[in-house]
Enzyme design. Structure first.
Site, mmCIF file in Angstrom:
data_model
loop_
_atom_site.group_PDB
_atom_site.id
_atom_site.type_symbol
_atom_site.label_atom_id
_atom_site.label_comp_id
_atom_site.label_asym_id
_atom_site.label_seq_id
_atom_site.Cartn_x
_atom_site.Cartn_y
_atom_site.Cartn_z
ATOM 1 N N GLY A 111 0.813 -1.211 0.000
ATOM 2 C CA GLY A 111 0.000 0.000 0.000
ATOM 3 C C GLY A 111 0.843 1.255 0.000
ATOM 4 O O GLY A 111 2.046 1.233 0.267
ATOM 5 N N GLY A 156 3.726 7.461 3.570
ATOM 6 C CA GLY A 156 4.780 6.592 3.085
ATOM 7 C C GLY A 156 4.238 5.329 2.468
ATOM 8 O O GLY A 156 3.045 5.220 2.180
ATOM 9 N N ASP A 194 -7.288 12.104 9.310
ATOM 10 C CA ASP A 194 -7.404 11.518 7.981
ATOM 11 C C ASP A 194 -8.264 10.260 8.024
ATOM 12 O O ASP A 194 -7.852 9.192 7.588
ATOM 13 C CB ASP A 194 -6.006 11.213 7.417
ATOM 14 C CG ASP A 194 -6.034 11.051 5.907
ATOM 15 O OD1 ASP A 194 -7.069 11.379 5.286
ATOM 16 O OD2 ASP A 194 -5.033 10.581 5.335
#
Ligand SMILES: *[C@@H]1O[C@H](CO)[C@@H](O)[C@H](O)[C@H]1NC(C)=O
Ligand SMILES: *[C@@H]1O[C@H](CO)[C@@H](O)[C@H](O)[C@H]1NC(C)=O
Ligand SMILES: *[C@@H]1O[C@H](CO)[C@@H](O)[C@H](O)[C@H]1NC(C)=O
Ligand SMILES: *[C@@H]1O[C@H](CO)[C@@H](O)[C@H](O)[C@H]1NC(C)=O
Ligand SMILES: *[C@@H]1O[C@H](CO)[C@@H](O)[C@H](O)[C@H]1NC(C)=O
Ligand SMILES: *[C@@H]1O[C@H](CO)[C@@H](O)[C@H](O)[C@H]1NC(C)=O
Ligand SMILES: *[C@@H]1O[C@H](CO)[C@@H](O)[C@H](O)[C@H]1NC(C)=O
Ligand SMILES: *[C@@H]1O[C@H](CO)[C@@H](O)[C@H](O)[C@H]1NC(C)=O
Length: 778
Positions: free
Chosen positions: A495, A500, A611
């Site tokens: 992912g 990152g 987020d």
């Protein structure tokens, strides 16, 4: 008495020379019995003996110092077995087994040796050894220490010694000293995981190698040695006199470890040469649950919380229990049957389920009285940590500002009249009937669910037993090289996120996700470490666990538990087949709400996620877990101030971000609201291929909702209209433009659980639409 004096004289005159009669070569068919002349086998010097010694009303078998009174026991066979009677015998059988035979003829093995022994010996070191016919060691007592170590004995990596109940009862006590893999020597209470929150002594040598051992020299030198023979740490300095003086090292029943010496020439007492610098109240668990330790002049003394009595008077470790019957508590009748009593300047393990911040002591008292779940609160300068009983690891520390505020029932002694029993019986009957009825209902529901035969059954997976790491494991520091190995040189990427790239890794047999943070986060070693610590302290079943991290040069890596079922985005949007049913989706929503609520209200340090979106919700074996929390802070030191740049992901970002207004937990509530709409409707918040009216999900939902056409939102799925409407209402509240109007995550959860009323959401002002258009255009 004369014989003992004579014996000691012998020892004194020929210190460790061989005594006249040595019985150290123990041959087959030898035996011992407690009351005969041969109740033990002596070592050649006569210093140590293996055999029977009195214990309680009977006898135990073990190794002790012969001739030193009171008897000093070094080692005990099967220490938790009850004492045997005078008719018992120890036999070295002809087929080479060493057994204890009770007077009833019951046999128990004394050693765990597998082969047949040829001879046995009580050595002058205090080691009892079984040999095979070739003379090699088959089994030795030095490998199985109980609470004492003798000079030349070693405690190997992975081994531990456990204290005794008391000086006279050598059964397993409540403290242990462990030589950990990794090189740390640590003291814990028994029955706890090997993790920092439970330790009360450490040698601070973690990470110095795998096979570090604790060594003990004849001169009283205790030290940690690694496999290449390097002294990692001196525990005691050693260099003590050895002529006629003997040393033993023991973890005592009070939890402290001590090095003792005894002078054979001066038949005096044992003296303490060294003890760990621990305070007498340091050993965790000395006072049991709901008790606390007060150190009076280097003497530990346990006391109970107000309204509590000792469970077993005289046995501190058994803890304390309430001496009143707890009245049923109804929210609202605060103070009706309870008062609060304070225990000041006392430290406790904080296991709070909820924290009320910036309050005073009276506010804290009131908050606890008003909350039926609150049984005690720990108040320390502004924060009120509400707890459920029991309180653990309490100790008085005059300089500590923490007070425990204990909810105590207003004196209502135990109700002893006859009625109580009948009521109890009625209660039980009623309870049983309710349970039975509940069982039938659950069975019916289960049947329905099973019949639906869905592909990705959240409920079904949920039932699997959760296996995981020890709960409180602190994140481990990895080297970069280790993580290179773990991820096979970052071979398999699974992912890419805002911070990152994530790679798959393998530690032992456990799959992990290794997140390599972008280089731009490389500055600020201290900040990174602080943040990792904050994240590492979060423990919640709906949060992805941080297992470790790495910080080398500009490399910053985080190691997380691996989630096998992808993200919520995969589950919701990838294919029709994978799409969970309504009930499962609502459970997912509640799971996420629980996780966010924990981040907002129950962590030591409040964490704003910043987020929240389906890509950051990972699907574990049996529940949804939030990932990537706590990272936003790495980009900006102070979350409460205005952010300089916009974090988060378009579409999920609360309007205040765009307005440079302060960002609070309510920004997360907004993102959660958008995601809830996605969960409800199984579609992305922005679908540019859809007809214009439907492209932006929240606008489309608003339109349908206020026009009374919510059935348009759920496709062809059969969903109870009231449930659908309730869920939409919650989501619309969450995405209120004004942060103050948005409910707290706790309230959201209550509404999703159906335990709080859901009022009509505020009618949206047109400005929301303007803002949204901004997002789409921008
Ligand atoms: C112990 O005694 C047996 C039999 O007397 C003898 O064969 C053996 O060599 C002895 N072992 C030692 C170590 O002295
Ligand atoms: C025990 O030893 C003493 C002195 O050595 C002796 O007089 C006595 O008979 C012995 N008793 C038994 C039961 O062997
Ligand atoms: C030693 O303590 C244990 C645990 O309290 C108890 O069960 C046992 O009976 C005691 N043994 C003796 C000999 O007093
Ligand atoms: C033992 O410690 C020394 C010094 O820290 C170190 O150089 C050596 O590699 C260590 N040996 C092992 C096997 O870890
Ligand atoms: C530690 O000892 C075990 C067992 O003897 C061995 O397998 C392992 O390789 C050793 N580890 C180190 C670092 O020496
Ligand atoms: C440990 O103590 C010994 C003497 O007993 C000394 O020679 C050595 O330098 C000490 N090692 C450390 C690491 O302190
Ligand atoms: C040994 O201890 C006892 C009791 O604690 C004490 O009365 C006695 O004086 C001590 N003996 C020596 C030699 O210290
Ligand atoms: C309970 O214990 C407290 C002391 O902590 C005492 O004051 C109170 O009277 C006791 N209540 C009962 C019912 O025994």
């Amino acid at each position: 008495m004369a014989s003992i004096t004579c014996f000691l004289f012998l020892l004194a005159s020929a210190s460790l020379a061989k005594a006249q009669e040595t019985r150290s070569n123990i041959t087959k068919s030898s035996s011992l019995s407690p009351t005969s002349n041969s109740s033990s086998w002596l070592s050649p010097s006569g210093l140590y003996a293996f055999g029977f010694y009195p214990q309680g009303q009977g006898y135990a078998v073990g190794i002790f110092l012969a001739g030193i009174l009171p008897r000093t026991v070094i080692w005990t066979v099967n220490r938790d077995n009850p004492p045997v009677s005078a008719g018992a015998t120890v036999l070295f059988t002809n087929d080479g087994r060493l057994i204890l035979r009770s007077s009833q003829g019951q046999e128990t093995s004394i050693t765990s040796a597998t082969g047949s022994a040829y001879s046995a010996s009580m050595l002058d070191s205090g080691n009892f050894v079984l040999y095979d016919p070739k003379g090699s060691v088959l089994w030795e007592s030095f490998d199985y220490p109980t609470d004492t170590l003798l000079p030349t004995q070693r405690l190997l990596a992975g081994q531990q010694i456990i204290s005794s109940i008391s000086g006279t009862n050598h059964s397993t006590g409540i403290f242990r000293l462990k030589m950990q893999n990794g090189g740390n020597l640590v003291q814990y209470p028994v029955n706890t995981p090997d993790t920092a929150p439970y330790s009360y002594y450490t040698s601070w040598t973690g990470g110095t190698g795998d096979n570090v051992s604790l060594n003990f020299d004849v001169d009283g030198h205790l030290f940690l040695l690694n496999t290449t023979g390097y002294v990692i740490k001196n525990i005691t300095s050693g260099g003590l006199p050895t002529n006629s003086i003997i040393y033993i090292f023991r973890i005592d029943s009070d939890g402290l470890m001590r090095l003792y010496s005894y002078d054979l020439n001066q038949k005096g007492n044992w003296s303490v040469v060294w003890r760990s610098r621990s305070d007498e109240c340091d050993p965790k668990g000395l006072c049991g649950l709901n008790g606390f330790c007060v150190n009076n002049d280097q003497q530990a003394n346990c006391q109970c919380l107000p309204g509590f009595d000792f469970v077993e008077p005289g046995n501190w470790a058994a803890g304390c229990e309430r001496n009143f019957t707890a009245e049923t508590c109804k929210t609202g009748d605060a103070g009706a049957s309870y008062i609060i009593q304070a225990v000041d300047s006392t430290l406790w393990e904080d296991d709070s389920y909820s924290v009320v911040s910036s309050t005073d002591k009276d506010g804290c008292k009131q908050a606890c009285l008003e909350d039926c779940n609150c049984e005690a609160a720990l108040y320390n300068g502004g924060n009120c940590n509400k707890q459920r009983l029991p309180l653990r690891y309490g100790r008085r520390l005059v300089t500590d500002p923490t007070s425990a505020l204990i909810k105590v029932g207003i004196a209502k002694p135990f109700n002893t009249n006859q009625n109580k029993k009948e009521i109890t019986r009625m209660d039980i009957l009623f309870l049983s009937l309710s349970l039975l009825a509940f069982g039938f209902v659950m069975m019916a529901i289960s049947l329905v669910l099973i019949c639906k035969n869905n592909v990705w059954s959240y409920q079904r997976i949920r039932k699997k037993i959760e296996v995981g790491l020890a709960k409180d494991q602190a994140p481990r520091l990895f080297t970069y090289a280790e993580l290179e190995l773990v991820t096979d040189s970052f071979k398999e990427q699974i992912g890419r996120g805002a911070f990152g790239t994530v790679y798959k890794g393998l530690i032992g047999e456990k799959m992990v996700a290794v997140k390599r943070l972008d280089k731009r986060l490389a500055e600020g070693e201290r900040e990174f470490q602080t943040e990792v610590e904050v994240i590492g302290r979060t423990h919640h079943r709906n949060l992805v666990r941080l297992l470790g991290y790495c910080m080398e040069g500009t490399n910053r890596l985080l190691v997380y538990e691996y989630m096998s079922n992808g993200s919520l985005a995969n589950v919701l949007f990838d294919s029709l087949e994978s799409r969970p049913f309504w009930e499962e989706r609502m459970e997912i929503a509640r799971d996420i709400a629980r996780g966010v609520q924990y981040l907002h209200e129950e962590c030591e340090t409040q964490i704003i996620h910043c987020d929240i979106k389906p890509q950051n919700i990972l699907m574990g074996e049996n529940r949804a877990k939030i990932s990537d929390f706590g990272l936003a802070k790495l980009l900006n030191a102070d979350q409460t101030r205005t952010f300089t740049g916009i974090r988060g992901t378009r579409g999920y970002v609360a309007p205040e971000w765009h307005r440079n207004q302060p960002v609070t937990v309510k920004a997360d509530v907004y993102s959660f609201g958008i995601m809830l709409l996605e969960i409800i409707c199984c579609r992305k918040s922005l679908e540019l291929e859809f007809p214009e009216r439907e492209a932006i999900l929240e606008e489309w939902v608003c339109e349908c909702f206020w026009n009374g056409e919510i059935e348009k939102l759920n496709g062809d799925e059969m969903v109870d209209e009231d449930e659908l409407k309730a869920a939409i209402k919650v989501a619309l509240w969450c995405i209120s433009e004004d942060p103050l109007l948005r409910p707290t995550m706790k309230r959201v959860l209550l509404m999703l659980e159906g335990s709080a009323q859901i009022p009509m959401p505020p009618i949206p002002s047109s400005s929301i639409f303007t803002d949204k258009s901004f997002v789409v255009i921008a």
